[in-house]
Design a protein around this motif. Structure first.
Motif, short mmCIF file in Angstrom:
data_model
loop_
_atom_site.label_atom_id
_atom_site.label_comp_id
_atom_site.label_asym_id
_atom_site.label_seq_id
_atom_site.Cartn_x
_atom_site.Cartn_y
_atom_site.Cartn_z
N HIS A 27 0.84 -1.20 0.00
CA HIS A 27 0.00 0.00 0.00
C HIS A 27 0.87 1.24 0.00
CE1 HIS A 27 0.54 1.25 4.23
NE2 HIS A 27 0.47 -0.03 4.56
N ARG A 43 2.14 5.83 4.45
CA ARG A 43 1.55 6.93 5.22
C ARG A 43 2.62 7.44 6.18
NH1 ARG A 43 -2.62 2.92 4.63
NH2 ARG A 43 -1.95 1.75 6.45
N ALA A 50 2.84 7.35 9.29
CA ALA A 50 3.18 6.38 10.34
C ALA A 50 4.15 5.30 9.84
CB ALA A 50 1.91 5.72 10.88
N ASP A 51 4.27 5.14 8.52
CA ASP A 51 5.18 4.14 7.96
C ASP A 51 6.62 4.65 7.84
OD1 ASP A 51 3.13 2.18 7.46
OD2 ASP A 51 2.52 3.36 5.71
N VAL A 94 3.63 -4.81 3.85
CA VAL A 94 3.32 -5.03 5.26
C VAL A 94 2.77 -6.43 5.46
CG1 VAL A 94 1.93 -4.19 7.20
CG2 VAL A 94 2.79 -2.57 5.52
N THR A 95 3.28 -7.10 6.48
CA THR A 95 2.71 -8.36 6.94
C THR A 95 2.29 -8.14 8.38
OG1 THR A 95 3.06 -10.71 7.28
CG2 THR A 95 5.00 -9.33 7.51
N GLY A 96 1.01 -8.40 8.66
CA GLY A 96 0.49 -8.04 9.98
C GLY A 96 0.59 -6.54 10.13
N SER A 97 1.37 -6.09 11.09
CA SER A 97 1.60 -4.65 11.25
C SER A 97 3.07 -4.30 11.03
CB SER A 97 1.16 -4.21 12.65
OG SER A 97 1.92 -4.91 13.63
N THR A 98 3.82 -5.18 10.40
CA THR A 98 5.26 -5.01 10.23
C THR A 98 5.61 -4.66 8.79
OG1 THR A 98 5.64 -6.62 11.98
CG2 THR A 98 7.50 -6.11 10.55
N VAL A 99 6.32 -3.56 8.60
CA VAL A 99 6.82 -3.19 7.28
C VAL A 99 8.03 -4.07 6.97
CG1 VAL A 99 7.89 -1.35 5.91
CG2 VAL A 99 6.00 -0.80 7.46
#
Length: 153
Positions: free
Chosen positions: A9, A12, A14-15, A61-66
């Motif tokens: 994606h 943002r 936050a990334d 991203v996998t789960g909440s991990t970049v």
């Protein structure tokens, strides 16, 4: 987990820090002989102030991990970095397909001459070597090579 379990994606705000941290780890693993021209805090600031808000930046991203990032600016692929454990698992191929989809008229990029795995990856994806330099135009002062990709007509 394979690359199909990963969501790509647009990045943002936050990334920015997690993407910068992926960049730092990937750079250290892939380019151990190349001096990083900028400190960790400068790299994180560059992601937050420049790459995420001003360029077309994508994260994986996998789960909440970049676990990876792709940065496009115009028709130039500026950055493509993966967490080291994710190399060779198809994620780079997904990013390359995305880049070509976003820039169907063609792409160019620079990579260091010493980075054989990256050079083979780009060649496998149809990029052709267009230019070599002695590195005097990049911050690292490392010899580099420019590749271009043009769609088949």
């Amino acid at each position: 987990m394979n690359s199909g379990d990963i969501l790509l994606h647009r990045a943002r705000a936050a990334d920015a820090r997690p993407a910068a941290d992926v960049w730092l780890r990937s750079y250290a693993a892939a380019l151990p002989t190349v001096r990083c021209a900028h400190g960790e805090d400068d790299v994180r600031d560059w992601f937050a102030r420049v790459l995420i808000p001003q360029y077309e930046t994508w994260v994986a991203v996998t789960g909440s991990t970049v676990v990876g990032l792709l940065v496009l600016k115009g028709n130039e692929l500026k950055q493509l970095y993966l967490e080291p454990p994710w190399r060779g698992r198809g994620l780079g191929d997904r990013f390359m397909a995305l880049a070509k989809q976003q820039k169907p008229d063609g792409l160019s990029l620079w990579t260091f001459q010493v980075n054989g795995p990256a050079r083979r990856f780009y060649q496998r994806h149809g990029f052709i070597e267009a230019e070599r330099t002695d590195g005097q135009r990049n911050d690292e002062r490392e010899p580099d090579v420019r590749y271009v990709w043009q769609p088949q007509t």
